[in-house]
Design an enzyme around this catalytic site. Structure first.
Site, short mmCIF file in Angstrom:
data_model
loop_
_atom_site.label_atom_id
_atom_site.label_comp_id
_atom_site.label_asym_id
_atom_site.label_seq_id
_atom_site.Cartn_x
_atom_site.Cartn_y
_atom_site.Cartn_z
N VAL A 76 0.84 -1.19 0.00
CA VAL A 76 0.00 0.00 0.00
C VAL A 76 0.87 1.24 0.00
CG1 VAL A 76 -1.77 1.29 1.24
CG2 VAL A 76 -1.84 -1.21 1.22
N VAL A 83 -4.07 5.96 3.07
CA VAL A 83 -4.37 4.96 2.04
C VAL A 83 -4.78 5.70 0.77
CG1 VAL A 83 -5.73 2.95 1.41
CG2 VAL A 83 -5.16 3.34 3.81
N LYS A 98 -6.48 10.10 -1.84
CA LYS A 98 -5.67 9.82 -0.67
C LYS A 98 -6.48 10.11 0.59
CE LYS A 98 -1.36 11.01 1.70
NZ LYS A 98 -0.10 11.78 1.63
N ASP A 192 9.08 13.04 1.22
CA ASP A 192 9.47 11.70 0.78
C ASP A 192 9.59 11.57 -0.74
OD1 ASP A 192 9.73 10.80 3.30
OD2 ASP A 192 8.13 9.32 3.23
#
Length: 501
Positions: A76, A83, A98, A192
């Site tokens: 995932v 999620v 999202k 990220d």
């Protein structure tokens, strides 16, 4: 996925034979070469939407586990607690939804402001944020869906053919353009940045996920990262700086060069000892020059410097990577090795009306329709009733002549009235009249009525590219880019088929 565009009332026009949501999400039509120079800031405009929770529940089948977006290597996607779902909106657009971890954004106003700020960005180098939802404890972000998987899957999953050298260079270049665009718009921080954040659109072009531009909480003090190799400042302070994305970009350059995750310290040691070619992905043998590889390794080394002031900025990355591009004329989907029905870039390149409609170049559309005249009505079988021998026929035919004169003079409101009189006379089924009235409706800001006429033209003359192109223009005006792009592909495909015969 899904059915026809349900928000259009059936009483307005008959069910369209081709008006359907495509199986893939919208992608910006890029009529220049894939490897062309210059930053891509432009893309089809669409408004940022505050969705209701019930809309997104319907789009994702109640946030069904079957719609969870997963990656073969990572499972995932998203930070723990978040999620991402694939969904389909009422108008047929495929989206990525999202669903943020509960409690991540206790301040609803802060969430809305942050989402709208990121949603104001529009670039062909981003998987753009098109909306959000903030109801109760729910915090959801809605973005364009990219159908051709992540960079991680194409780069690391050896079940697929190895990514070509030219494509790796293009990924690096487009990603640098995305970072430069974000920096120019005051969004240099990125959450990220890794190979799972780079997605491929319908045409195989790499895009940077907009989700990484949205803060994952109300401030960055408790910043969480899933990076395998976070920047040195994260280890020192637990925070990220504007140049942290540049450090992560350096790790991604290593990924592209090596075909796997390499610890930056190990790579830097190899580069300093001039053994960097030992790091190269063996699958690239024979595809690259040593000079280009050395240049990229040196660029990666600069990005990976511990001191933030020693790292290059995004603009310099773009300049360096632009000069290294290979096979710029080859479409991305070919280099990536993904199959598609018809690439918008490829299909529209020889279709002037399709290009004009994809750009919503109203002046060009009008000129083409005027120049083409009624040549496509030839051969359309019609039967005239007994009225053809009466004065009523002459008056109806005169209304068409007056409509054509108004259309040529760009008096579109008057053209609508004249063409309506002709159509309601019921003597001749002219697809060109419907297309001309369609365009006149567009010019009078009546896109729903225009879409009805474009569909009716296709009912009269099935497989007519012009009617499909005008459908696309209407759908773009209505914000249904997914369906618009499918109409453009269908029209271009039909036109290419006709030209071959």
């Amino acid at each position: 996925m899904g059915g026809r565009c349900s928000k259009f009332s059936p009483c307005c026009f008959p069910p369209p034979p081709r008006l359907r949501p495509p199986s893939a999400p919208p992608s910006s039509s890029d009529l220049r070469q894939n490897g062309g120079e210059g930053e891509r800031e432009s893309c089809p405009s669409f408004s940022f939407t505050e969705f209701r929770l019930e809309q997104l529940e319907a789009a994702t089948s109640g946030f069904s586990p079957e719609n969870v977006v997963r990656d073969a290597d990572r499972g995932v996607l998203g930070v723990p607690g978040d999620v991402v779902y694939r969904g389909e909106l009422e108008d047929g657009r495929s989206v990525a939804v999202k669903r943020c971890e509960r409690g991540a954004w206790p301040d609803p106003q802060g969430f809305l402001e942050e989402a709208k700020s990121v949603g104001s960005l529009r670039s062909e180098r981003l998987a753009n944020l098109i909306g959000c939802c903030c109801e109760g404890d729910e915090r959801l972000l809605v973005a364009e869906f990219m159908p051709n998987e992540t960079l991680a899957r194409h780069l690391f999953l050896r079940k697929t053919p190895p990514m070509k050298w030219a494509m790796r260079l293009r990924v690096a270049y487009y990603l640098a353009q995305a970072l430069e665009y974000c920096s120019s718009k005051g969004k240099p921080l990125y959450h990220d940045l890794h190979a799972y954040r780079v997605l491929f659109d319908q045409d195989g072009n790499p895009r940077l996920s907009c989700f990484g531009l949205v803060k994952n909480n109300v401030d960055w003090r408790s910043y969480r990262t899933k990076l395998a190799f976070p920047s040195p400042e994260y280890f020192r302070t637990g925070t990220m700086s504007a140049t942290s994305a540049i450090y992560s970009f350096g790790t991604m350059l290593l990924d592209l060069l090596c075909g796997k995750n390499i610890p930056p310290a190990h790579a830097l040691d190899q580069i300093r000892s001039k053994n960097f070619l030992m790091l190269m992905d063996s699958a690239l043998e024979g595809q690259f020059s040593s000079a280009d590889a050395i240049e990229l390794f040196r660029l990666a080394s600069r990005c990976l410097q511990d001191e933030v002031r020693e790292r290059p900025n995004a603009k310099s990355l773009v300049t360096i990577l632009r000069s290294l591009q290979k096979e710029a004329e080859v479409p991305s989907h070919v280099l990536l090795g993904v199959k598609e029905e018809v690439s918008i870039t490829e299909a529209l390149v020889r279709t002037p009306l399709g290009q004009a409609c994809s750009r919503m170049d109203l002046t060009a559309i009008h000129e083409i329709l005027e120049t083409n005249g009624y040549e496509d009505d030839e051969g359309i079988g019609t039967e005239l009733s007994f009225q053809m021998w009466t004065k009523q026929l002459q008056e109806i035919l005169n209304s068409k002549t007056r409509g054509d004169a108004c259309f040529k003079a760009k008096e579109f409101a008057a053209a609508i009235d004249c063409y309506t009189q002709f159509i309601e006379g019921g003597l001749l089924a002219s697809p060109t009249v419907y297309v001309r009235r369609c365009f006149s409706y567009v010019m009078n800001d009546m896109p729903r009525e225009a879409l009805g006429d474009a569909v009716q033209a296709l009912v009269i003359f099935p497989d007519w590219p012009t009617a499909l192109y005008l459908q696309a223009a209407c759908l773009l005006r209505l914000g249904s880019e997914d369906q618009a792009n499918q109409c453009l592909r269908d029209g271009a495909s039909l036109e290419a088929k006709t030209n071959r015969h």
